[in-house]
Design a protein around this motif. Structure first.
Motif, PDB file in Angstrom:
ATOM      1  N   GLY A 326     -83.374 -44.024  -6.614  1.00  0.00           N
ATOM      2  CA  GLY A 326     -83.566 -42.897  -6.767  1.00  0.00           C
ATOM      3  C   GLY A 326     -82.433 -41.715  -6.841  1.00  0.00           C
ATOM      4  N   SER A 327     -82.564 -40.748  -7.482  1.00  0.00           N
ATOM      5  CA  SER A 327     -81.443 -39.964  -7.999  1.00  0.00           C
ATOM      6  C   SER A 327     -80.761 -39.404  -6.707  1.00  0.00           C
ATOM      7  N   PRO A 328     -79.657 -39.331  -6.309  1.00  0.00           N
ATOM      8  CA  PRO A 328     -78.977 -38.906  -5.131  1.00  0.00           C
ATOM      9  C   PRO A 328     -79.061 -37.320  -5.039  1.00  0.00           C
ATOM     10  N   THR A 329     -79.258 -36.682  -6.214  1.00  0.00           N
ATOM     11  CA  THR A 329     -79.292 -35.310  -6.466  1.00  0.00           C
ATOM     12  C   THR A 329     -80.739 -34.675  -6.519  1.00  0.00           C
ATOM     13  N   GLY A 330     -81.570 -35.679  -6.859  1.00  0.00           N
ATOM     14  CA  GLY A 330     -83.082 -35.282  -7.189  1.00  0.00           C
ATOM     15  C   GLY A 330     -83.273 -34.754  -8.490  1.00  0.00           C
ATOM     16  N   ALA A 331     -82.272 -35.142  -9.487  1.00  0.00           N
ATOM     17  CA  ALA A 331     -82.198 -34.750 -10.782  1.00  0.00           C
ATOM     18  C   ALA A 331     -83.158 -35.687 -11.597  1.00  0.00           C
ATOM     19  N   ASP A 332     -83.497 -35.263 -12.818  1.00  0.00           N
ATOM     20  CA  ASP A 332     -84.521 -35.990 -13.655  1.00  0.00           C
ATOM     21  C   ASP A 332     -83.713 -37.180 -14.384  1.00  0.00           C
ATOM     22  N   SER A 333     -82.289 -36.997 -14.383  1.00  0.00           N
ATOM     23  CA  SER A 333     -81.200 -37.751 -15.055  1.00  0.00           C
ATOM     24  C   SER A 333     -79.941 -37.852 -14.361  1.00  0.00           C
TER      25      SER A 333
END
Length: 585
Positions: A326-333
Motif C-alpha cells: 500500500g502507498s506509504p503516502t496514500g497516493a494513487d501512484s
C-alpha cells in the motif's frame, strides 16, 4: 538528462580511510613532494567542476554529430575543440606526467578518480587525453633522452596528442602477423610503411600534431619494434615542419563513441624513431598497456556511476503503480523506487560500482608503488600490478555494460529512446569489453600467466594478505568475514586444480578463464565491501556510515554467491566445451 555529479565523498573516503593514500604518498619521495591530501581534495573538486560544466554539456551533441572525415582531415563535433583547449590549459592531460618535463607529477591513485569523473561525464572526449597520457608514459619509460625532451613537454601540455598504433586487418589479438615495415635510414631514424586499423585518436583537429607509437618489423626480423612517428615532422628546435607521410585512410562508423575518432592510418615512408631496443616493442608497449587497460576498466566504471545516477533520479521521479504493502503516502501512484525489483536493480548497480571504484584505487596504488617504490615493496607491487590489471580491465568493463543495461531497464520504454540519454551509455561502453585486449584474453592472461604462470605464488600472496586484513576488522559481522575468507580459499583451491592439470589438459585454461576471473572479481568485491563498511563506522556523516552497512549487507547476501557459481564452472573443466566436433558448430 540530469547533470553528472561526481561522488566526491566516496572518492575522498577511499583515498583517506580505506587505502591510506596520505601514508602511501609520504613513503614515496617522488610523489610526496607534489601531493598531500589537501592538494588531492582540491584537484578532485576542480575535476568535478570540469566534468560537470565542461565535459558533460558536449556529451550528447558529440554523439549526435560524431566525427567527420573530410578530405585529409578528421573534424570533431562542435564544442570539442574549445573544450579540449580549456581541458589542456588546465593541465589535465599531464596530470600524472613527469614534472621535470612539464607534467604535474600526481599519483595514479588520484589520477584514476579524475579519469572516472571524466569518463562519467563524456566517454568519447576523455579517450583523447587518455591516449595522449599513455603515449607519454611509454616514451618517458623507454624513449631516449632526446625523444623525451623533444616530445613530452608538448604531450603533457596537450599541444600535441598521442596515439598507439598496433592493430592491422590480419593481426589483432595476435600481433605476430603485423606487416608494417621499418627500414633503417642513414641518420639513425627509420622509414615506416604500412597500415593500421582501429586507431583511437589516430587523427583529429584538436591539436596541431599527433605523435603515433607504431609497431613495425625491421628487415629480416620476426620480432616487433616500437617507433615514434609524428604526423608532422618536428625539427631540432621543436618547431613543426612538413607532413610526414602519415595519412588517414578512413574513419570507422561505430555503434558508439561516435565523437571519438577511430581511424585507418597509412604510413608512406614516414620518418620514425626507435623507442627502446630493436625487437622489444611489445615490452615497451606493455608498460603503457597496464595503465591503458586500467583506464578502459575505468571507462566501464565511469559508465556505471553515470548510469546509477540517471536511473536513481528517474526512479525517484517516475510515478507508476503502488507499493506492495500500500502507498506509504496514500497516493494513487508511487515513485517506482518503492518497488522491490527496481530497488534490486539500483542496488546491483551501486554495490558493483562502489566496489569497482575500490578496485581501481587499489590497482592504481600498486602502480604507484611499483613505479616509485624501492626494494621488496616495489617488487611485490609489481607482482600485484600483474595480477590486478587484467581483472580491473575485464571485470570493471563487464560490470560497466551490465550497469548501463540494468539502468536502461529501470527506465523501461523511456530507456530505449534517445531523449533520456541512457541508451548512449549502453552503446558507448560496449567497446570497453573489446579493445585494449578483449576480456576473454584478459581472463586467459590472468589465469594462464598471472595465476598458473608462477604456480599460484602471486595469487596466494595476495589472498593471504587479504585474509589477514579481514581478520583484523573490528566492526563487521564475523560470519560475513568467514564467508569471504572461505571463498578466497576456494579460489586458491580451484586455481590449484587448474594449475595441476594445465599440461595434461592444454585447453583447460582457455575454457575456464572467464569464470575464474569472474569468481575472483566477485570475492574481491566482497572483501572491498567489508573493509569499506569497517572503515565507514568512524565516518563523521552517520548517513554515509549507514549506507555502507546497508550496501555491504546487500552485496554479501545477494551478489557474493555468484562466486560459487563461477567456481563450479571452473571445476567442471573443459571436456564439455571441447568435445563437440567443429563440424557440428
Amino acid at each position: 538528462m540530469n547533470p553528472y555529479q561526481a561522488p566526491l565523498a566516496e572518492m575522498k573516503f577511499l583515498l583517506d580511510k580505506v587505502f591510506d593514500a596520505p601514508q602511501t604518498w609520504a613513503s614515496l619521495p617522488a610523489i610526496a613532494e607534489h601531493v598531500d591530501m589537501d592538494t588531492a581534495v582540491a584537484i578532485m573538486d576542480e575535476a568535478d567542476k570540469i566534468s560537470r560544466e565542461l565535459l558533460h554539456p558536449i556529451n550528447r551533441n558529440g554523439d549526435e554529430q560524431g566525427v567527420v572525415h573530410q578530405d585529409d582531415k578528421v573534424i570533431t563535433p562542435d564544442g570539442y575543440k574549445e573544450a579540449y583547449n580549456q581541458y589542456a590549459e588546465g593541465g589535465w592531460v599531464g596530470l600524472c606526467g613527469d614534472p621535470e618535463l612539464g607534467g604535474m607529477g600526481m599519483p595514479k591513485m588520484l589520477g584514476v578518480l579524475v579519469d572516472e569523473m571524466a569518463y562519467s561525464a563524456c566517454n568519447a572526449f576523455t579517450l583523447y587525453g587518455s591516449l595522449t597520457a599513455g603515449a607519454a608514459l611509454c616514451i618517458n619509460a623507454h624513449g631516449s633522452e632526446a625523444l623525451k625532451e623533444k616530445y613530452l613537454p608538448q604531450l603533457y601540455s596537450g599541444e600535441w596528442a598521442g596515439a598507439m598504433d598496433m592493430t592491422e586487418p590480419q593481426a589483432g589479438s595476435d600481433l605476430r602477423g603485423i606487416r608494417t615495415k621499418a627500414v633503417p635510414l642513414d641518420d639513425g631514424s627509420y622509414s615506416i610503411t604500412g597500415s593500421k586499423i582501429f586507431i583511437t585518436g589516430g587523427d583529429h583537429d584538436l591539436t596541431e600534431n599527433i605523435i603515433h607509437l607504431v609497431l613495425a618489423k625491421l628487415p629480416g626480423s620476426k620480432g616487433i619494434s616500437l617507433f615514434l612517428v609524428p604526423k608532422i615532422k618536428v625539427d631540432d628546435t621543436g618547431n613543426l615542419g612538413e607532413s610526414n607521410g602519415v595519412t588517414v585512410g578512413s574513419i570507422e562508423h561505430k555503434m558508439g563513441l561516435k565523437a571519438s575518432s577511430t581511424c585507418v592510418m597509412n604510413y608512406d615512408e614516414a620518418q620514425g624513431y626507435l623507442i627502446g631496443k630493436p625487437n622489444r616493442g611489445l615490452v615497451c608497449m606493455f608498460t603503457m598497456m597496464n595503465y591503458e587497460r586500467l583506464a578502459i576498466g575505468i571507462q566501464g566504471l565511469g559508465t556505471s556511476q553515470a548510469a546509477y545516477q540517471m536511473a536513481a533520479d528517474y526512479a525517484k521521479e517516475r510515478v507508476q503503480g503502488i507499493a506492495a504493502g500500500g502507498s506509504p503516502t496514500g497516493a494513487d501512484s508511487d515513485p517506482i523506487i518503492v518497488h522491490g525489483d527496481v530497488r534490486r536493480m539500483l542496488l546491483n548497480i551501486r554495490v558493483l560500482t562502489e566496489a569497482g571504484r575500490a578496485l581501481s584505487v587499489l590497482t592504481a596504488k600498486q602502480l604507484d608503488i611499483a613505479k616509485y617504490g624501492e626494494g621488496e615493496a616495489k617488487a611485490k607491487a609489481s607482482r600485484y600490478v600483474g595480477l590486478l590489471t587484467p581483472v580491473a580491465k575485464a571485470f570493471l568493463s563487464d560490470r560497466g555494460l551490465d550497469a548501463a543495461i540494468t539502468a536502461q531497464q529501470v527506465f523501461g520504454g523511456h530507456g530505449y529512446i534517445r531523449e533520456t540519454g541512457i541508451e548512449q551509455l549502453v552503446r558507448d561502453t560496449r567497446i570497453a569489453q573489446i579493445y585494449e585486449g578483449t576480456n576473454g584474453i584478459q581472463a586467459i592472461d590472468f589465469l594462464g600467466r598471472k595465476v598458473a604462470g608462477d604456480n599460484l605464488a602471486a595469487l596466494t600472496e595476495f589472498v593471504n594478505e587479504s585474509i589477514a586484513k579481514l581478520a583484523d576488522l573490528q566492526h563487521v559481522d564475523a560470519e560475513q568475514i568467514a564467508k569471504v575468507t572461505g571463498l578466497f580459499e576456494k579460489i586458491l583451491t580451484a586455481g590449484a586444480v587448474v594449475n595441476d592439470n594445465k599440461l595434461t589438459s592444454p585447453a583447460l585454461i582457455n575454457s575456464v578463464a572467464v569464470d575464474f576471473l569472474d569468481a575472483f572479481g566477485h570475492v574481491l568485491y566482497g572483501y572491498f565491501w567489508l573493509i569499506m563498511s569497517d572503515a565507514a563506522v568512524s565516518h563523521s556523516d552517520e548517513d554515509f556510515s549507514s549506507q555502507k552497512r546497508y550496501l555491504s549487507d546487500f552485496y554479501i547476501n545477494k551478489m557474493l554467491p555468484k562466486a560459487e557459481y563461477h567456481l563450479a564452472q571452473v571445476l567442471a573443466g573443459d571436456e564439455t566445451v571441447m568435445t563437440m566436433p567443429e563440424s557440428l558448430f
